[in-house]
Design a protein around this motif. Structure first.
Motif, PDB file in Angstrom:
ATOM      1  N   LEU A 254       0.811  -1.222   0.000  1.00  0.00           N
ATOM      2  CA  LEU A 254       0.000   0.000   0.000  1.00  0.00           C
ATOM      3  C   LEU A 254       0.839   1.265   0.000  1.00  0.00           C
ATOM      4  CD1 LEU A 254      -2.870  -0.961   2.470  1.00  0.00           C
ATOM      5  CD2 LEU A 254      -2.892  -0.967  -0.020  1.00  0.00           C
ATOM      6  N   GLY A 255       2.098   1.152   0.431  1.00  0.00           N
ATOM      7  CA  GLY A 255       2.958   2.332   0.487  1.00  0.00           C
ATOM      8  C   GLY A 255       3.786   2.560  -0.749  1.00  0.00           C
ATOM      9  N   PHE A 256       3.879   1.546  -1.613  1.00  0.00           N
ATOM     10  CA  PHE A 256       4.645   1.753  -2.843  1.00  0.00           C
ATOM     11  C   PHE A 256       4.007   1.073  -4.055  1.00  0.00           C
ATOM     12  CE2 PHE A 256       7.820   0.445  -5.956  1.00  0.00           C
ATOM     13  CZ  PHE A 256       8.330   1.685  -6.300  1.00  0.00           C
ATOM     14  N   ALA A 257       3.781  -0.241  -3.975  1.00  0.00           N
ATOM     15  CA  ALA A 257       3.371  -0.997  -5.164  1.00  0.00           C
ATOM     16  C   ALA A 257       2.056  -0.499  -5.742  1.00  0.00           C
ATOM     17  CB  ALA A 257       3.282  -2.485  -4.818  1.00  0.00           C
ATOM     18  N   LEU A 258       1.017  -0.416  -4.905  1.00  0.00           N
ATOM     19  CA  LEU A 258      -0.290   0.008  -5.400  1.00  0.00           C
ATOM     20  C   LEU A 258      -0.282   1.450  -5.902  1.00  0.00           C
ATOM     21  CD1 LEU A 258      -3.278  -0.565  -5.862  1.00  0.00           C
ATOM     22  CD2 LEU A 258      -3.708   0.078  -3.484  1.00  0.00           C
ATOM     23  N   PRO A 259       0.191   2.438  -5.123  1.00  0.00           N
ATOM     24  CA  PRO A 259       0.212   3.813  -5.659  1.00  0.00           C
ATOM     25  C   PRO A 259       1.057   3.931  -6.928  1.00  0.00           C
ATOM     26  CG  PRO A 259       0.559   3.838  -3.293  1.00  0.00           C
ATOM     27  CD  PRO A 259       0.637   2.409  -3.716  1.00  0.00           C
ATOM     28  N   PHE A 260       2.190   3.211  -6.985  1.00  0.00           N
ATOM     29  CA  PHE A 260       3.051   3.294  -8.165  1.00  0.00           C
ATOM     30  C   PHE A 260       2.341   2.778  -9.407  1.00  0.00           C
ATOM     31  CE2 PHE A 260       6.213   1.198 -10.936  1.00  0.00           C
ATOM     32  CZ  PHE A 260       6.903   2.332 -11.352  1.00  0.00           C
ATOM     33  N   LEU A 261       1.694   1.632  -9.299  1.00  0.00           N
ATOM     34  CA  LEU A 261       0.985   1.064 -10.450  1.00  0.00           C
ATOM     35  C   LEU A 261      -0.154   1.975 -10.905  1.00  0.00           C
ATOM     36  CD1 LEU A 261       0.838  -2.722  -9.446  1.00  0.00           C
ATOM     37  CD2 LEU A 261       2.288  -1.648 -11.181  1.00  0.00           C
ATOM     38  N   VAL A 262      -0.895   2.531  -9.940  1.00  0.00           N
ATOM     39  CA  VAL A 262      -2.001   3.417 -10.296  1.00  0.00           C
ATOM     40  C   VAL A 262      -1.479   4.696 -10.944  1.00  0.00           C
ATOM     41  CG1 VAL A 262      -3.892   4.812  -9.371  1.00  0.00           C
ATOM     42  CG2 VAL A 262      -3.541   2.480  -8.538  1.00  0.00           C
ATOM     43  N   MET A 263      -0.421   5.279 -10.369  1.00  0.00           N
ATOM     44  CA  MET A 263       0.137   6.513 -10.920  1.00  0.00           C
ATOM     45  C   MET A 263       0.648   6.300 -12.333  1.00  0.00           C
ATOM     46  SD  MET A 263       2.183   8.051  -7.614  1.00  0.00           S
ATOM     47  CE  MET A 263       2.943   9.366  -8.553  1.00  0.00           C
ATOM     48  N   VAL A 264       1.399   5.239 -12.558  1.00  0.00           N
ATOM     49  CA  VAL A 264       1.963   4.987 -13.882  1.00  0.00           C
ATOM     50  C   VAL A 264       0.852   4.748 -14.898  1.00  0.00           C
ATOM     51  CG1 VAL A 264       3.322   3.355 -15.243  1.00  0.00           C
ATOM     52  CG2 VAL A 264       4.181   4.141 -13.035  1.00  0.00           C
ATOM     53  N   SER A 265      -0.135   3.950 -14.538  1.00  0.00           N
ATOM     54  CA  SER A 265      -1.227   3.651 -15.469  1.00  0.00           C
ATOM     55  C   SER A 265      -2.029   4.903 -15.806  1.00  0.00           C
ATOM     56  CB  SER A 265      -2.150   2.588 -14.866  1.00  0.00           C
ATOM     57  OG  SER A 265      -1.444   1.400 -14.574  1.00  0.00           O
ATOM     58  N   CYS A 266      -2.435   5.638 -14.777  1.00  0.00           N
ATOM     59  CA  CYS A 266      -3.275   6.823 -15.014  1.00  0.00           C
ATOM     60  C   CYS A 266      -2.514   7.928 -15.730  1.00  0.00           C
ATOM     61  CB  CYS A 266      -3.822   7.337 -13.681  1.00  0.00           C
ATOM     62  SG  CYS A 266      -4.998   6.221 -12.885  1.00  0.00           S
ATOM     63  N   TYR A 267      -1.287   8.215 -15.296  1.00  0.00           N
ATOM     64  CA  TYR A 267      -0.544   9.317 -15.896  1.00  0.00           C
ATOM     65  C   TYR A 267      -0.050   8.978 -17.293  1.00  0.00           C
ATOM     66  CZ  TYR A 267      -0.671  11.760 -11.442  1.00  0.00           C
ATOM     67  OH  TYR A 267      -1.095  12.408 -10.311  1.00  0.00           O
ATOM     68  N   ALA A 268       0.153   7.684 -17.596  1.00  0.00           N
ATOM     69  CA  ALA A 268       0.491   7.313 -18.972  1.00  0.00           C
ATOM     70  C   ALA A 268      -0.686   7.602 -19.899  1.00  0.00           C
ATOM     71  CB  ALA A 268       0.871   5.832 -19.031  1.00  0.00           C
ATOM     72  N   ALA A 269      -1.897   7.293 -19.441  1.00  0.00           N
ATOM     73  CA  ALA A 269      -3.087   7.597 -20.242  1.00  0.00           C
ATOM     74  C   ALA A 269      -3.278   9.108 -20.376  1.00  0.00           C
ATOM     75  CB  ALA A 269      -4.323   6.954 -19.608  1.00  0.00           C
ATOM     76  N   VAL A 270      -3.018   9.850 -19.313  1.00  0.00           N
ATOM     77  CA  VAL A 270      -3.123  11.316 -19.363  1.00  0.00           C
ATOM     78  C   VAL A 270      -2.122  11.879 -20.363  1.00  0.00           C
ATOM     79  CG1 VAL A 270      -2.718  13.432 -18.050  1.00  0.00           C
ATOM     80  CG2 VAL A 270      -4.056  11.576 -17.048  1.00  0.00           C
ATOM     81  N   ALA A 271      -0.882  11.343 -20.346  1.00  0.00           N
ATOM     82  CA  ALA A 271       0.144  11.837 -21.265  1.00  0.00           C
ATOM     83  C   ALA A 271      -0.253  11.595 -22.715  1.00  0.00           C
ATOM     84  CB  ALA A 271       1.473  11.152 -20.960  1.00  0.00           C
ATOM     85  N   ARG A 272      -0.813  10.428 -23.006  1.00  0.00           N
ATOM     86  CA  ARG A 272      -1.254  10.147 -24.383  1.00  0.00           C
ATOM     87  C   ARG A 272      -2.355  11.114 -24.811  1.00  0.00           C
ATOM     88  NH1 ARG A 272      -0.810   4.699 -22.596  1.00  0.00           N
ATOM     89  NH2 ARG A 272      -3.062   4.633 -22.224  1.00  0.00           N
ATOM     90  N   THR A 273      -3.269  11.427 -23.906  1.00  0.00           N
ATOM     91  CA  THR A 273      -4.360  12.346 -24.227  1.00  0.00           C
ATOM     92  C   THR A 273      -3.826  13.753 -24.480  1.00  0.00           C
ATOM     93  OG1 THR A 273      -5.879  11.040 -22.870  1.00  0.00           O
ATOM     94  CG2 THR A 273      -6.540  13.295 -23.398  1.00  0.00           C
ATOM     95  N   LEU A 274      -2.881  14.200 -23.664  1.00  0.00           N
ATOM     96  CA  LEU A 274      -2.323  15.539 -23.835  1.00  0.00           C
ATOM     97  C   LEU A 274      -1.547  15.653 -25.144  1.00  0.00           C
ATOM     98  CD1 LEU A 274      -1.073  16.308 -20.215  1.00  0.00           C
ATOM     99  CD2 LEU A 274      -3.084  17.236 -21.350  1.00  0.00           C
ATOM    100  N   LEU A 275      -0.794  14.622 -25.485  1.00  0.00           N
ATOM    101  CA  LEU A 275      -0.029  14.659 -26.731  1.00  0.00           C
ATOM    102  C   LEU A 275      -0.944  14.666 -27.952  1.00  0.00           C
ATOM    103  CD1 LEU A 275       2.883  12.193 -25.879  1.00  0.00           C
ATOM    104  CD2 LEU A 275       3.028  14.676 -26.159  1.00  0.00           C
ATOM    105  N   ALA A 276      -2.113  14.055 -27.808  1.00  0.00           N
ATOM    106  CA  ALA A 276      -3.063  14.012 -28.932  1.00  0.00           C
ATOM    107  C   ALA A 276      -3.855  15.300 -29.073  1.00  0.00           C
ATOM    108  CB  ALA A 276      -4.025  12.835 -28.764  1.00  0.00           C
ATOM    109  N   ALA A 277      -3.852  16.166 -28.039  1.00  0.00           N
ATOM    110  CA  ALA A 277      -4.621  17.417 -28.074  1.00  0.00           C
ATOM    111  C   ALA A 277      -3.735  18.536 -28.602  1.00  0.00           C
ATOM    112  CB  ALA A 277      -5.138  17.749 -26.683  1.00  0.00           C
ATOM    113  N   ARG A 278      -3.836  18.835 -29.880  1.00  0.00           N
ATOM    114  CA  ARG A 278      -3.001  19.868 -30.482  1.00  0.00           C
ATOM    115  C   ARG A 278      -3.357  21.242 -29.935  1.00  0.00           C
ATOM    116  NH1 ARG A 278      -3.061  18.150 -36.909  1.00  0.00           N
ATOM    117  NH2 ARG A 278      -2.092  16.071 -36.629  1.00  0.00           N
ATOM    118  N   GLY A 279      -2.321  22.014 -29.705  1.00  0.00           N
ATOM    119  CA  GLY A 279      -2.532  23.391 -29.256  1.00  0.00           C
ATOM    120  C   GLY A 279      -2.742  23.533 -27.780  1.00  0.00           C
ATOM    121  N   ALA A 280      -2.773  22.423 -27.027  1.00  0.00           N
ATOM    122  CA  ALA A 280      -3.012  22.517 -25.590  1.00  0.00           C
ATOM    123  C   ALA A 280      -1.731  22.700 -24.799  1.00  0.00           C
ATOM    124  CB  ALA A 280      -3.726  21.255 -25.089  1.00  0.00           C
ATOM    125  N   GLN A 281      -0.556  22.860 -25.481  1.00  0.00           N
ATOM    126  CA  GLN A 281       0.726  23.095 -24.837  1.00  0.00           C
ATOM    127  C   GLN A 281       0.973  22.075 -23.720  1.00  0.00           C
ATOM    128  OE1 GLN A 281       0.713  27.155 -23.503  1.00  0.00           O
ATOM    129  NE2 GLN A 281       0.189  27.965 -25.505  1.00  0.00           N
TER     130      GLN A 281
END
Length: 363
Positions: A220-247
């Motif tokens: 709960l102090g590393f494995a779970l938060p790390f997996l959730v952060m990597v999964s969610c922020y990877a999806a966020v990064a893909r969405t931001l890169l696909a949004a042109r003009g959003a800097q």
């Protein structure tokens, strides 16, 4: 005859013990038995390292988390689950850092208060330790929903404040359940010339219980938060890169910083706690020198883990544009700076403005 039997018996015990503690790693005859493994080096290092590092972390963390709490309560009305979780994350980190003076006193002078105060200290530490990671996990999920699942976020927006407080309440409740062993088994006990505050499990299940507790801490102090952060922020990064003009580049750098700082500060301590748990569960026999090295590593990596509590305000709040505006308002109200001029993000479409403002707000 009876007086001669006692020395003979003692010599037999020591001779048998040499099979488990070979003559290496600087061993001497005085530390053949586990209970005779003196750790003056570890104690001396702790008495030097902990006061200096912990006091510095306490100062920095109190200022940073205090500013987050002040600006959130004075200028911000929670509009999302992240707003509420950021507020509770700052409170959790602040309460965790406030246990440091007691840890310093325990190291330098021993534990003067009774067992009841010891239970409270151990429980408060565990409660805020677990709750902090749960809030990090909730923030990651909410950012994913707000940026990647925009239609779902729009449906949840009218109930965001209520959902946020419900999420925070559930996180505190789960953290309290996980901290119950510390509240129950915290105990002040005599160790050599010092009275220490520590968690002492019942004798019949002490190794298994402590090992299981350490495993839960790693999960709960590393494995779970790390997996959730990597999964969610990877999806966020893909969405931001696909949004042109959003800097997106600044937001992506902050996302990367969140993950890297979390790994750099939490992974070393989690690995040491995992090693400690494996030792307890598998009943490994460490040499005295190995035990000293493990204790020293736990001290150093524990300080790194506390540093994360100081950096959370910087990463999750200070880098957000809205927080910087609130900080300027706070300085303006105190008469230190002039009024803040309104700024426009400069995005062309509502979709781009939503993405950019959401990322600048939190990540």
């Amino acid at each position: 005859m009876q007086e001669e039997a006692t020395p003979s018996s003692a010599v037999t015990e020591l001779t048998l013990t040499t099979d488990f503690y070979p003559w290496d790693d600087g061993y001497t005859w005085e530390n053949l038995l586990p209970e005779l493994c003196e750790k003056q080096v570890v104690q001396g290092f702790a008495r030097t390292y902990q006061p200096a590092v912990y006091l510095l972390l306490l100062l920095l963390g109190t200022v940073g988390n205090g500013l987050v709490l002040l600006t959130h309560t004075r200028y911000r009305r929670a509009h999302s689950i992240t707003d509420v979780c950021l507020l509770h994350l700052a409170l959790s980190d602040l309460l965790l850092l406030l246990t440091l003076p007691f840890a310093i006193t325990d190291t330098l002078q021993g534990w003067s208060p009774g067992t009841a105060a010891c239970k409270a200290l151990q429980g408060v530490y565990a409660l805020n330790f677990y709750s902090g990671f749960l809030f990090l996990t909730c923030i990651s999920v909410d950012r994913y929903v707000a940026i990647v699942r925009v239609p779902a976020a729009c449906r949840l927006r009218p109930r965001a404040r209520r959902n946020g407080w419900l999420t925070a309440g559930l996180a505190w409740l789960l953290a309290l359940l996980l901290a119950l062993p510390q509240f129950v088994y915290g105990q002040a006990e005599q160790h050599q010339d010092l009275r220490l505050c520590r968690v002492v499990f019942p004798q019949g299940v002490s190794r298994a219980a402590q090992g299981a507790t350490n495993l839960v801490q790693v999960v709960l102090g590393f494995a779970l938060p790390f997996l959730v952060m990597v999964s969610c922020y990877a999806a966020v990064a893909r969405t931001l890169l696909a949004a042109r003009g959003a800097q997106p580049h600044r937001a992506l750098r902050v996302l990367l910083a969140l993950v890297l700082v979390f790994v750099a500060l939490q992974l070393p301590h989690s690995l040491m706690v995992l090693l400690d748990a494996a030792e307890l569960l598998a009943s490994w026999e460490l040499s005295c020198a190995q035990s000293r090295r493990k204790d020293l590593a736990l001290l150093v990596t524990g300080g790194l883990a506390y540093l994360r509590c100081c950096l959370n305000p910087l990463l999750y709040a200070f880098l957000g544009q809205r927080f910087r505006q609130e900080l300027w308002l706070l300085a303006s109200d105190a008469g230190c700076v002039g009024p803040l001029e309104p700024r426009c993000p400069g995005c062309s479409s509502p979709r781009q403005r939503t993405l950019l403002s959401t990322c600048q707000d939190v990540v």
